[in-house]
Write a protein that holds these residues in place. Structure first.
Motif, PDB file in Angstrom:
ATOM      1  N   ASN A 357       1.078  -1.181   0.134  1.00  0.00           N
ATOM      2  CA  ASN A 357       0.138   0.112  -0.165  1.00  0.00           C
ATOM      3  C   ASN A 357       0.234   1.170   0.214  1.00  0.00           C
ATOM      4  O   ASN A 357       0.790   1.897  -0.379  1.00  0.00           O
ATOM      5  CB  ASN A 357      -0.942   0.399   1.333  1.00  0.00           C
ATOM      6  N   VAL A 358       1.847   0.981   0.837  1.00  0.00           N
ATOM      7  CA  VAL A 358       2.724   2.062   0.953  1.00  0.00           C
ATOM      8  C   VAL A 358       3.954   3.133  -0.320  1.00  0.00           C
ATOM      9  O   VAL A 358       3.966   3.850  -0.730  1.00  0.00           O
ATOM     10  CB  VAL A 358       3.939   2.153   1.725  1.00  0.00           C
ATOM     11  N   LEU A 359       3.685   0.903  -1.115  1.00  0.00           N
ATOM     12  CA  LEU A 359       4.641   1.532  -2.514  1.00  0.00           C
ATOM     13  C   LEU A 359       3.836   1.667  -3.948  1.00  0.00           C
ATOM     14  O   LEU A 359       3.824   3.029  -4.156  1.00  0.00           O
ATOM     15  CB  LEU A 359       5.378   0.173  -2.660  1.00  0.00           C
ATOM     16  N   ILE A 360       2.933   1.295  -4.090  1.00  0.00           N
ATOM     17  CA  ILE A 360       1.756   1.103  -5.002  1.00  0.00           C
ATOM     18  C   ILE A 360       1.504   3.433  -4.388  1.00  0.00           C
ATOM     19  O   ILE A 360       0.379   3.123  -3.923  1.00  0.00           O
ATOM     20  CB  ILE A 360       0.909   0.651  -5.255  1.00  0.00           C
ATOM     21  N   ALA A 372      -3.656   0.767   6.975  1.00  0.00           N
ATOM     22  CA  ALA A 372      -3.566   0.376   8.877  1.00  0.00           C
ATOM     23  C   ALA A 372      -4.136   1.935   8.702  1.00  0.00           C
ATOM     24  O   ALA A 372      -4.322   2.810   8.508  1.00  0.00           O
ATOM     25  CB  ALA A 372      -1.985   0.566   8.992  1.00  0.00           C
ATOM     26  N   ASN A 373      -5.577   1.078   9.810  1.00  0.00           N
ATOM     27  CA  ASN A 373      -6.322   2.016  10.561  1.00  0.00           C
ATOM     28  C   ASN A 373      -6.711   1.615  11.678  1.00  0.00           C
ATOM     29  O   ASN A 373      -6.240   0.237  12.146  1.00  0.00           O
ATOM     30  CB  ASN A 373      -7.879   1.951   9.503  1.00  0.00           C
ATOM     31  N   PRO A 374      -7.606   2.050  12.547  1.00  0.00           N
ATOM     32  CA  PRO A 374      -7.223   1.757  14.016  1.00  0.00           C
ATOM     33  C   PRO A 374      -8.344   0.182  14.177  1.00  0.00           C
ATOM     34  O   PRO A 374      -7.723  -0.574  15.135  1.00  0.00           O
ATOM     35  CB  PRO A 374      -8.703   2.560  14.270  1.00  0.00           C
ATOM     36  N   ASN A 424      14.134   9.360  13.178  1.00  0.00           N
ATOM     37  CA  ASN A 424      13.051   9.827  12.875  1.00  0.00           C
ATOM     38  C   ASN A 424      12.300   8.801  11.973  1.00  0.00           C
ATOM     39  O   ASN A 424      13.009   8.823  11.062  1.00  0.00           O
ATOM     40  CB  ASN A 424      13.158  11.531  12.282  1.00  0.00           C
ATOM     41  N   LEU A 425      10.668   9.183  12.049  1.00  0.00           N
ATOM     42  CA  LEU A 425      10.282   8.042  10.838  1.00  0.00           C
ATOM     43  C   LEU A 425      10.207   8.734   9.432  1.00  0.00           C
ATOM     44  O   LEU A 425      10.864  10.102   9.536  1.00  0.00           O
ATOM     45  CB  LEU A 425       8.684   8.533  11.458  1.00  0.00           C
ATOM     46  N   CYS A 426      10.601   8.281   8.663  1.00  0.00           N
ATOM     47  CA  CYS A 426      10.941   8.731   7.429  1.00  0.00           C
ATOM     48  C   CYS A 426      10.087   9.624   7.205  1.00  0.00           C
ATOM     49  O   CYS A 426       8.905   9.307   7.194  1.00  0.00           O
ATOM     50  CB  CYS A 426      10.677   7.411   6.470  1.00  0.00           C
ATOM     51  N   LYS A 427      10.212  10.368   6.453  1.00  0.00           N
ATOM     52  CA  LYS A 427       9.872  11.474   6.360  1.00  0.00           C
ATOM     53  C   LYS A 427       9.898  11.245   3.484  1.00  0.00           C
ATOM     54  O   LYS A 427       8.733  11.962   3.483  1.00  0.00           O
ATOM     55  CB  LYS A 427       9.244  12.974   6.388  1.00  0.00           C
ATOM     56  N   GLU A 428      11.140  11.867   3.685  1.00  0.00           N
ATOM     57  CA  GLU A 428      11.608  12.187   2.497  1.00  0.00           C
ATOM     58  C   GLU A 428      11.313  10.460   1.699  1.00  0.00           C
ATOM     59  O   GLU A 428      12.356  10.510   1.413  1.00  0.00           O
ATOM     60  CB  GLU A 428      12.908  12.775   2.588  1.00  0.00           C
ATOM     61  N   VAL A 429      10.067  10.418   1.197  1.00  0.00           N
ATOM     62  CA  VAL A 429      10.100   9.111   0.197  1.00  0.00           C
ATOM     63  C   VAL A 429       9.178   8.977  -0.844  1.00  0.00           C
ATOM     64  O   VAL A 429       9.730   8.241  -1.826  1.00  0.00           O
ATOM     65  CB  VAL A 429       8.770   8.342   1.205  1.00  0.00           C
ATOM     66  N   GLU A 430       9.039  10.375  -1.564  1.00  0.00           N
ATOM     67  CA  GLU A 430       9.051  11.073  -2.408  1.00  0.00           C
ATOM     68  C   GLU A 430      10.649  11.345  -3.083  1.00  0.00           C
ATOM     69  O   GLU A 430      11.702  11.822  -2.270  1.00  0.00           O
ATOM     70  CB  GLU A 430       8.292  12.856  -2.401  1.00  0.00           C
ATOM     71  N   LEU A 448       2.139   9.982   5.646  1.00  0.00           N
ATOM     72  CA  LEU A 448       1.095   9.543   6.285  1.00  0.00           C
ATOM     73  C   LEU A 448       0.795   8.002   6.155  1.00  0.00           C
ATOM     74  O   LEU A 448       0.523   7.215   7.256  1.00  0.00           O
ATOM     75  CB  LEU A 448       0.427  10.544   5.832  1.00  0.00           C
ATOM     76  N   LYS A 449       0.732   7.457   5.091  1.00  0.00           N
ATOM     77  CA  LYS A 449       0.537   6.035   4.978  1.00  0.00           C
ATOM     78  C   LYS A 449       1.990   5.308   6.484  1.00  0.00           C
ATOM     79  O   LYS A 449       1.616   4.371   6.860  1.00  0.00           O
ATOM     80  CB  LYS A 449       0.906   5.025   3.653  1.00  0.00           C
ATOM     81  N   LEU A 450       3.400   5.597   6.361  1.00  0.00           N
ATOM     82  CA  LEU A 450       4.072   5.345   7.259  1.00  0.00           C
ATOM     83  C   LEU A 450       3.539   5.441   8.254  1.00  0.00           C
ATOM     84  O   LEU A 450       3.490   4.430  10.007  1.00  0.00           O
ATOM     85  CB  LEU A 450       5.195   6.055   6.993  1.00  0.00           C
ATOM     86  N   GLN A 451       3.293   6.545   9.116  1.00  0.00           N
ATOM     87  CA  GLN A 451       2.705   7.129  10.284  1.00  0.00           C
ATOM     88  C   GLN A 451       1.191   6.403  10.974  1.00  0.00           C
ATOM     89  O   GLN A 451       2.047   6.025  12.484  1.00  0.00           O
ATOM     90  CB  GLN A 451       2.643   8.504  10.114  1.00  0.00           C
ATOM     91  N   ASN A 452       0.403   5.737   9.753  1.00  0.00           N
ATOM     92  CA  ASN A 452      -0.693   4.761  10.419  1.00  0.00           C
ATOM     93  C   ASN A 452       0.246   3.483  10.771  1.00  0.00           C
ATOM     94  O   ASN A 452      -0.813   2.561  11.529  1.00  0.00           O
ATOM     95  CB  ASN A 452      -1.577   4.703   9.110  1.00  0.00           C
ATOM     96  N   ILE A 453       1.007   2.974   9.684  1.00  0.00           N
ATOM     97  CA  ILE A 453       2.173   1.729   9.133  1.00  0.00           C
ATOM     98  C   ILE A 453       2.213   1.855  11.251  1.00  0.00           C
ATOM     99  O   ILE A 453       2.178   0.375  12.347  1.00  0.00           O
ATOM    100  CB  ILE A 453       2.230   1.080   8.270  1.00  0.00           C
ATOM    101  N   GLU A 454       2.676   2.613  11.548  1.00  0.00           N
ATOM    102  CA  GLU A 454       3.741   2.572  12.730  1.00  0.00           C
ATOM    103  C   GLU A 454       3.230   2.278  13.941  1.00  0.00           C
ATOM    104  O   GLU A 454       2.974   2.517  15.106  1.00  0.00           O
ATOM    105  CB  GLU A 454       4.545   3.698  12.702  1.00  0.00           C
TER     106      GLU A 454
END
Length: 588
Positions: A357-360, A372-374, A424-430, A448-454
């Protein structure tokens, strides 16, 4: 004059008596790591280990497991950037006790691997004169040999795999009662984090471009491909992508190096893609279908794990039997297990789907691939609770362990793979790690997806594992997670490469660097595989009757977001520390 002579005689007599008091019989297994067939292979690893210990004393190294991986890579003299490649020849691992034909630990040269008949033990007399000869006596039999080294065959107790040794050296009137010499059984079970996914023993050979299939998906960029059929990555078990880089393998190896007076028998059935159910009682499909890759090697093979129920299983080249069933076939009730190294749970909750989901980068990904969600947090706790309890009951019912100490079941938690070099959580993934081949975000925020996965996957996964292992009484390894803090997939340092090289035209020049320049197993800041590693280390396209096909970015995603060899080595070291601190086996 007579007084002077008497004084000299008295002096040398005292010196000789002093020396005699320092004579001591020493011993160790000639090859304590029984997985290796050849003593010279163990000696090479031992030499690297000795260098590591010197480095620890001088302050050069801290983590022994990580340092050992570095030293092994330095000692590689095959011209191939993988120390484990020396064991992988034309898909046959003839220098190990793994049988790559039957896919079991029944190699013709290791018939007594599970139930040892003889141990070769090396004895020597400390401080004995150089090249002096000794008469060794064991069990009423005298062996003539050097005092500096004599190999003696020792027969173990067939029920407990231990032996009491009383050795005497007549020349020096020295006797040693060694007591119990033990052979411990270390078993690896689990998923891709246990198998060593992402780290083949021999990497794919990628120096050019064979086709242009990927140009449709990556803005007409031509990406690297394997050169020939023989260029495929080699694995101990290709159906499971299990290799000698596995943290489970390295844990067992390090235990043998740490205490050469204790033999180690190691078996592992960890398999990429496995769930806890695949450990217990469910068949899983093979990671790779071997029938199209090495058809001649696998013609007319009697697959050991499918003979009992051919209707239930397809040919072994298509599927893998439950890991505990394979273990039963291997042990045949002849051994009890000292240590179970376990990695499982991630696939139970669909970790790979969250990664995809992060890759595509297309919006449809949020529909067809998990995000990832609650609700994810609830699913993690519910699923793992059921599965771990089920596994615990089966292990107890089968009476697999040597005693009732369930800390011998050692679950290793999943490392933190989402951080940068600052922790720190990865941010510069683009425009960096994932841009080729997956493109820029196009409205989808990967950070944002990474934050949700974490938040909804990794943290609940960790706390659930910790809570369940405490409740079940298992051992739990989480000290390595802190070590990963600055080594996530986007961690960088000068000299590290991140972008997949490509050509703008099929016959053009490589942009970035030539694929042959990439050193797959050299030291990097990141301990996590990214698309660059996947395509240049594994390049897993699939052989079919229609030819070489790339299904769903398989060449850029195989092994992605899994630990590198360095990460696995650091993890192994934490397992060894836990085992020794809890005195689960002898470490001295």
């Amino acid at each position: 004059m007579k007084k002077i002579v008497l004084l000299f005689v008295l002096f040398f007599s005292l010196v000789e008596a002093s020396n005699n008091n320092t004579y001591k019989i020493e011993w160790e297994f000639e090859n304590p790591f029984r997985f290796f067939q050849k003593v010279e292979d163990y000696e090479k690893v031992k030499s690297a280990y000795v260098d590591v210990l010197k480095g620890v004393e001088s302050g050069k190294y801290e983590n022994i497991g990580l340092a050992l991986e570095k030293e092994l890579q330095k000692s590689n003299d095959q011209g191939i950037n993988s120390w484990a490649s020396t064991f992988a020849t034309n898909y046959n691992y003839n220098s190990t006790c793994w049988n790559s034909k039957s896919m079991l630990y029944n190699h013709p040269e290791c018939q007594d691997y599970i139930n040892p008949i003889i141990y070769k033990i090396k004895f020597w007399v400390k401080n004995a004169p150089i090249k002096s000869k000794c008469d060794w006596e064991y069990n009423g039999k005298v062996y003539n040999g050097l005092c500096s080294k004599t190999l003696i065959d020792i027969v173990p107790n067939q029920n407990e795999h231990i032996v009491n040794v009383k050795m005497k050296v007549k020349n020096f009137d020295s006797t040693i009662k060694i007591g119990k010499i033990k052979d411990i059984l270390v078993v690896g079970l689990g998923d891709s984090f246990g198998s060593g996914e992402g780290n083949p023993d021999k990497t794919a050979t990628v120096t050019g471009i064979k086709s242009n299939k990927d140009k449709i998906f990556v803005d007409k960029k031509y990406l690297p491909r394997k050169d020939t059929k023989e260029s495929y990555a080699k694995w101990l078990d290709r159906r499971c992508h299990r290799s000698l880089y596995s943290y489970q393998f390295k844990t067992a190896l390090q235990l043998a190096l740490k205490n050469p007076k204790q033999a180690v028998t190691f078996v592992s059935f960890s398999c990429t893609g496995a769930t806890t159910d695949n450990i217990i009682d469910k068949v899983k499909s093979a990671k790779e279908n071997l029938s199209y890759v090495y058809p001649k090697d696998f013609d007319n093979v009697e697959w050991a794990d499918v003979l009992d129920n051919k209707k239930k299983f397809n040919k072994r080249i298509y599927s893998v039997a439950p890991q505990l069933e394979l273990l039963d076939k291997t042990l045949k009730d002849k051994r009890k297990i000292d240590l179970i190294l376990l990695s499982t749970g991630g696939n139970d909750v669909g970790f790979a789907k969250y990664v995809m989901n992060v890759l595509i980068n297309y919006k449809i990904a949020d529909i067809v691939v998990n995000h990832a969600n609650p609700q994810t947090e609830y699913e993690v706790k519910n699923k793992l609770g059921k599965n771990y309890n089920k596994l615990d009951r089966v292990i107890k019912k089968k009476s697999l362990l040597v005693d009732d100490n369930k800390k011998r079941i050692i679950l290793t938690g999943y490392p933190n793979i989402l951080n940068d070099e600052n922790g720190n959580l990865c941010k510069e993934v683009e425009n960096s790690v994932f841009t080729i081949p997956f493109g820029e975000s196009k409205g989808i925020n990967r950070a944002l997806k990474l934050q949700n996965i974490e938040q909804y996957l990794l943290k609940p996964l960790y706390f659930t594992q910790k809570e369940l292992t405490e409740m079940l009484g298992w051992g739990f390894i989480d000290s390595h997670i802190k070590l990963y803090d600055k080594h996530g997939f986007c961690a960088k340092k000068d000299g590290d490469k991140y972008i997949i090289p490509f050509k703008e035209t099929k016959d053009g020049k490589w942009k970035g660097f030539h694929p042959s320049e990439y050193l797959k197993y050299n030291e990097k800041q990141r301990w996590v595989n990214i698309p660059l590693d996947s395509i240049l280390k594994i390049n897993m396209t699939k052989k079919t009757i229609f030819g070489d096909v790339d299904f769903g970015f398989s060449d850029e995603t195989s092994g992605i977001m899994h630990p590198t060899a360095e990460g696995l080595a650091a993890t192994a070291n934490e397992n060894v520390d836990f085992i020794c601190k809890n005195e689960l086996v002898s470490c001295k």
